[in-house]
Write a protein that holds these residues in place. Structure first.
Motif, PDB file in Angstrom:
ATOM      1  N   ILE A   5       0.833  -1.206   0.000  1.00 13.14           N
ATOM      2  CA  ILE A   5       0.000   0.000   0.000  1.00 13.14           C
ATOM      3  C   ILE A   5       0.865   1.251   0.000  1.00 13.14           C
ATOM      4  CG2 ILE A   5      -1.697   1.293   1.336  1.00 13.14           C
ATOM      5  CD1 ILE A   5      -2.758  -1.389   2.364  1.00 13.14           C
ATOM      6  N   ALA A   6       1.902   1.244   0.854  1.00  8.64           N
ATOM      7  CA  ALA A   6       2.773   2.414   0.953  1.00  8.64           C
ATOM      8  C   ALA A   6       3.506   2.657  -0.364  1.00  8.64           C
ATOM      9  CB  ALA A   6       3.778   2.228   2.086  1.00  8.64           C
ATOM     10  N   THR A   7       3.977   1.562  -0.985  1.00 10.93           N
ATOM     11  CA  THR A   7       4.690   1.715  -2.252  1.00 10.93           C
ATOM     12  C   THR A   7       3.770   2.256  -3.340  1.00 10.93           C
ATOM     13  OG1 THR A   7       6.167  -0.106  -1.683  1.00 10.93           O
ATOM     14  CG2 THR A   7       6.044   0.515  -4.002  1.00 10.93           C
ATOM     15  N   SER A   8       2.551   1.715  -3.394  1.00 10.70           N
ATOM     16  CA  SER A   8       1.599   2.197  -4.400  1.00 10.70           C
ATOM     17  C   SER A   8       1.290   3.674  -4.192  1.00 10.70           C
ATOM     18  CB  SER A   8       0.306   1.373  -4.327  1.00 10.70           C
ATOM     19  OG  SER A   8       0.571   0.002  -4.554  1.00 10.70           O
ATOM     20  N   ALA A   9       1.066   4.049  -2.913  1.00  6.97           N
ATOM     21  CA  ALA A   9       0.786   5.453  -2.619  1.00  6.97           C
ATOM     22  C   ALA A   9       1.977   6.328  -2.963  1.00  6.97           C
ATOM     23  CB  ALA A   9       0.409   5.610  -1.144  1.00  6.97           C
ATOM     24  N   ALA A  10       3.192   5.841  -2.639  1.00  9.24           N
ATOM     25  CA  ALA A  10       4.389   6.627  -2.930  1.00  9.24           C
ATOM     26  C   ALA A  10       4.591   6.795  -4.431  1.00  9.24           C
ATOM     27  CB  ALA A  10       5.621   5.953  -2.310  1.00  9.24           C
ATOM     28  N   VAL A  11       4.393   5.704  -5.175  1.00  5.45           N
ATOM     29  CA  VAL A  11       4.554   5.785  -6.637  1.00  5.45           C
ATOM     30  C   VAL A  11       3.526   6.738  -7.237  1.00  5.45           C
ATOM     31  CG1 VAL A  11       4.348   4.483  -8.788  1.00  5.45           C
ATOM     32  CG2 VAL A  11       5.610   3.521  -6.857  1.00  5.45           C
ATOM     33  N   LEU A  12       2.279   6.651  -6.739  1.00  2.00           N
ATOM     34  CA  LEU A  12       1.237   7.550  -7.235  1.00  2.00           C
ATOM     35  C   LEU A  12       1.581   8.998  -6.921  1.00  2.00           C
ATOM     36  CD1 LEU A  12      -1.541   7.963  -8.526  1.00  2.00           C
ATOM     37  CD2 LEU A  12      -2.557   7.628  -6.263  1.00  2.00           C
ATOM     38  N   ALA A  13       2.022   9.238  -5.680  1.00  4.63           N
ATOM     39  CA  ALA A  13       2.366  10.610  -5.289  1.00  4.63           C
ATOM     40  C   ALA A  13       3.542  11.124  -6.093  1.00  4.63           C
ATOM     41  CB  ALA A  13       2.681  10.655  -3.792  1.00  4.63           C
ATOM     42  N   VAL A  14       4.571  10.271  -6.257  1.00 10.78           N
ATOM     43  CA  VAL A  14       5.741  10.691  -7.024  1.00 10.78           C
ATOM     44  C   VAL A  14       5.370  10.933  -8.480  1.00 10.78           C
ATOM     45  CG1 VAL A  14       7.962   9.883  -7.928  1.00 10.78           C
ATOM     46  CG2 VAL A  14       7.427   9.611  -5.512  1.00 10.78           C
ATOM     47  N   THR A  15       4.495  10.086  -9.013  1.00  9.65           N
ATOM     48  CA  THR A  15       4.083  10.265 -10.404  1.00  9.65           C
ATOM     49  C   THR A  15       3.355  11.587 -10.592  1.00  9.65           C
ATOM     50  OG1 THR A  15       3.875   7.862 -10.679  1.00  9.65           O
ATOM     51  CG2 THR A  15       2.752   9.265 -12.285  1.00  9.65           C
ATOM     52  N   VAL A  16       2.393  11.858  -9.690  1.00 10.54           N
ATOM     53  CA  VAL A  16       1.630  13.106  -9.802  1.00 10.54           C
ATOM     54  C   VAL A  16       2.539  14.311  -9.600  1.00 10.54           C
ATOM     55  CG1 VAL A  16      -0.221  14.470  -8.768  1.00 10.54           C
ATOM     56  CG2 VAL A  16      -0.526  12.015  -9.106  1.00 10.54           C
ATOM     57  N   PHE A  17       3.353  14.244  -8.533  1.00  4.65           N
ATOM     58  CA  PHE A  17       4.244  15.362  -8.254  1.00  4.65           C
ATOM     59  C   PHE A  17       5.284  15.530  -9.352  1.00  4.65           C
ATOM     60  CE2 PHE A  17       8.222  16.966  -6.335  1.00  4.65           C
ATOM     61  CZ  PHE A  17       7.780  18.209  -5.928  1.00  4.65           C
ATOM     62  N   GLY A  18       5.850  14.392  -9.791  1.00  4.70           N
ATOM     63  CA  GLY A  18       6.852  14.465 -10.853  1.00  4.70           C
ATOM     64  C   GLY A  18       6.276  15.012 -12.140  1.00  4.70           C
ATOM     65  N   ALA A  19       5.046  14.567 -12.473  1.00  6.71           N
ATOM     66  CA  ALA A  19       4.404  15.081 -13.689  1.00  6.71           C
ATOM     67  C   ALA A  19       4.167  16.578 -13.581  1.00  6.71           C
ATOM     68  CB  ALA A  19       3.081  14.354 -13.924  1.00  6.71           C
ATOM     69  N   HIS A  20       3.747  17.018 -12.380  1.00  4.87           N
ATOM     70  CA  HIS A  20       3.512  18.454 -12.187  1.00  4.87           C
ATOM     71  C   HIS A  20       4.805  19.243 -12.339  1.00  4.87           C
ATOM     72  CE1 HIS A  20       2.075  22.220 -10.482  1.00  4.87           C
ATOM     73  NE2 HIS A  20       3.066  22.167  -9.597  1.00  4.87           N
ATOM     74  N   VAL A  21       5.862  18.764 -11.670  1.00  2.00           N
ATOM     75  CA  VAL A  21       7.145  19.474 -11.731  1.00  2.00           C
ATOM     76  C   VAL A  21       7.703  19.482 -13.149  1.00  2.00           C
ATOM     77  CG1 VAL A  21       9.538  19.425 -10.952  1.00  2.00           C
ATOM     78  CG2 VAL A  21       7.695  19.043  -9.315  1.00  2.00           C
ATOM     79  N   LEU A  22       7.640  18.307 -13.804  1.00  2.00           N
ATOM     80  CA  LEU A  22       8.187  18.228 -15.156  1.00  2.00           C
ATOM     81  C   LEU A  22       7.370  19.066 -16.129  1.00  2.00           C
ATOM     82  CD1 LEU A  22       9.071  14.431 -15.347  1.00  2.00           C
ATOM     83  CD2 LEU A  22      10.640  16.358 -15.116  1.00  2.00           C
ATOM     84  N   ASN A  23       6.045  19.019 -15.977  1.00  2.00           N
ATOM     85  CA  ASN A  23       5.203  19.846 -16.858  1.00  2.00           C
ATOM     86  C   ASN A  23       5.511  21.324 -16.657  1.00  2.00           C
ATOM     87  OD1 ASN A  23       3.807  17.829 -18.207  1.00  2.00           O
ATOM     88  ND2 ASN A  23       2.261  17.656 -16.608  1.00  2.00           N
ATOM     89  N   ARG A  24       5.693  21.696 -15.400  1.00  2.00           N
ATOM     90  CA  ARG A  24       6.011  23.100 -15.121  1.00  2.00           C
ATOM     91  C   ARG A  24       7.359  23.478 -15.707  1.00  2.00           C
ATOM     92  NH1 ARG A  24       6.211  25.924  -9.093  1.00  2.00           N
ATOM     93  NH2 ARG A  24       6.891  27.988  -9.805  1.00  2.00           N
ATOM     94  N   ALA A  25       8.356  22.592 -15.510  1.00  2.00           N
ATOM     95  CA  ALA A  25       9.688  22.881 -16.039  1.00  2.00           C
ATOM     96  C   ALA A  25       9.668  22.957 -17.567  1.00  2.00           C
ATOM     97  CB  ALA A  25      10.687  21.818 -15.576  1.00  2.00           C
ATOM     98  N   LEU A  26       8.969  22.011 -18.192  1.00  2.00           N
ATOM     99  CA  LEU A  26       8.908  22.008 -19.651  1.00  2.00           C
ATOM    100  C   LEU A  26       8.108  23.203 -20.166  1.00  2.00           C
ATOM    101  CD1 LEU A  26       8.367  18.197 -20.259  1.00  2.00           C
ATOM    102  CD2 LEU A  26      10.428  19.521 -20.744  1.00  2.00           C
TER     103      LEU A  26
END
Length: 428
Positions: free
Chosen positions: A179-200
């Motif tokens: 559960i923790a890994t799934s939540a972490a991957v989801l959070a990292v994916t959302v956060f990473g997508a936001h950061v990368l989209n912003r940077a791009l």
């Protein structure tokens, strides 16, 4: 960068970020499993050590096995096999859990070979794993088996502790980690997508601004270059000596214009690169008063008033700040009719340059700080590169301040510079 290339870069970065997260979680999981398994192993071996310490007492007494007496004396998940001198198993107390549920005992050989499991070993049953050890109680140990009254001598006792409770904890840990890994991957994916989209997005905006800047700069440089080439060509083909002086004068004027434009472009590029500005105490009231005095001496047909009752000290570059104020006052003079009064105010952390000229329409005021922007209704009357206010804004922002304009058609314009001050007096 092409859109497909941007998507590919974003995909690779997201994949790398998620992969690193999964790797980190996997390492944590493996470490947690190791710790839990080690805990279970240590727990069982501590119990085996306690059994070994009690051997002298057990070895000199007769053990009465009546019903579940022996099982009830064992900790949860433990099994005990009583072994005769010849290695045959006399009785086995089956392991059970606190819930009363029995579990399959480990495969203890019958007969038990001499020296078997003298040191703890691990055996697996159909239910779980056991840590097993054989203890030698000597020649005086005896046991009364169920249904008999005569003590039977025995020599060894095989004790095994189930690692089942540890495995239960491992299963719970695995569920939690999943559960923790799934939540972490989801959070990292959302956060990473936001950061990368912003940077791009910032990269695309920067590339768009750069292309616009290059196009505008090319357009601005083309005009003086065309003029220079035209006068040079005219002088060459005409062969008239009297045109030489005029051609040279025009070429010199356009060359100076190009030089000014290039200097302004370089200044903008330095500001864009976040050039570290010099920091020292600057009295804004003093440099404003000097600029007003110089302007008043040159423009005798103008009423330029200074309202600066107190000093205004900021940490910054005096040359750059002087450039901003001189540009604002020069613009007020250039964009208003002769005789129009101009008022410069220095109060608190603000410097305002106000005129009573024609003012600007809202669409012009909204774009007045853009690079190369010149209002259409003024371009024919007043020259300039359209970079002055853009440079002024860059300088003010580099000092941690802000520059704004308020204007109304027919009632003039007021440019206001706000800067963080070291000290200032009131006078408001």
């Amino acid at each position: 960068m092409p859109r497909k290339g941007i998507r590919a870069v974003r995909g690779r970065m997201l994949f790398g970020l998620i992969s690193l997260t999964l790797l980190a979680m996997a390492i944590i999981d493996v470490a947690a499993l190791f710790v839990v398994d080690l805990y279970a192993l240590n727990r069982v071996e501590r119990t085996l050590t306690e059994v070994q310490r009690s051997l002298p007492i057990i070895g000199n007494r007769t053990i009465n096995v009546d019903g579940l007496t022996l099982e009830q004396q064992l900790p949860e998940g433990f099994v005990a096999a009583v072994v005769a001198q010849d290695g045959h198993v006399l009785t086995i107390a089956k392991p059970y859990l606190l819930s009363g549920e029995t579990i399959t005992a480990p495969p203890i050989p019958d007969p038990v070979p001499v020296g078997w499991a003298a040191q703890p070993i691990t055996l697996s049953s159909s239910d779980t794993r056991f840590r097993v050890q054989t203890f030698d109680l000597g020649a005086n140990a005896a046991i009364i088996l169920p249904g008999t009254t005569t003590p039977v001598r025995f020599r060894y006792v095989v004790v095994g502790g189930s690692l089942g409770p540890g495995e239960d904890a491992v299963q719970q840990l695995l569920v939690f980690e999943l559960i923790a890994t799934s939540a972490a991957v989801l959070a990292v994916t959302v956060f990473g997508a936001h950061v990368l989209n912003r940077a791009l997005r910032e990269q695309r905006d920067m590339e768009t601004r750069l292309l616009s800047f290059v196009a505008a700069a090319s357009h601005e440089l083309r005009t003086p270059l065309t003029t220079i080439r035209g006068w040079a060509e005219l002088q060459r083909v005409s062969g008239e000596p009297e045109l030489a002086a005029k051609a040279l004068s025009r070429i010199e004027k356009e060359a100076n214009r190009m030089n000014l434009l290039v200097d302004q472009l370089l200044e903008l590029s330095r500001l864009d690169l976040n050039r570290t500005i010099r920091r020292e105490p600057v009295d804004v009231r003093r440099i404003t008063a000097e600029i007003v005095a110089d302007s008043s001496a040159l423009l005798t047909n103008r009423s330029i008033t200074l309202d600066a009752p107190a000093e205004m000290i900021v940490n910054g570059d005096e040359t750059l700040l002087r450039h901003v104020l001189a540009n604002l006052i020069s613009n007020a003079v250039r964009h208003t009719p002769d005789g129009t009064p101009i008022t410069i105010s220095v109060h608190g952390n603000r410097v305002s340059v106000a005129d009573e000229g024609p003012g600007m329409p809202p669409e012009t005021a909204a774009r007045v700080f853009e690079r190369f922007y010149r209002a259409e209704n003024r371009a024919s009357d007043v020259g300039g590169s359209g970079l002055g206010l853009a440079i002024a804004r860059g300088i003010v922002q580099a000092h941690g301040g802000e520059i704004t304009v308020t204007t109304q058609l027919g009632k003039g314009s007021t440019f206001t510079v706000e800067l963080p001050t070291v000290s200032s007096s009131s006078g408001k």
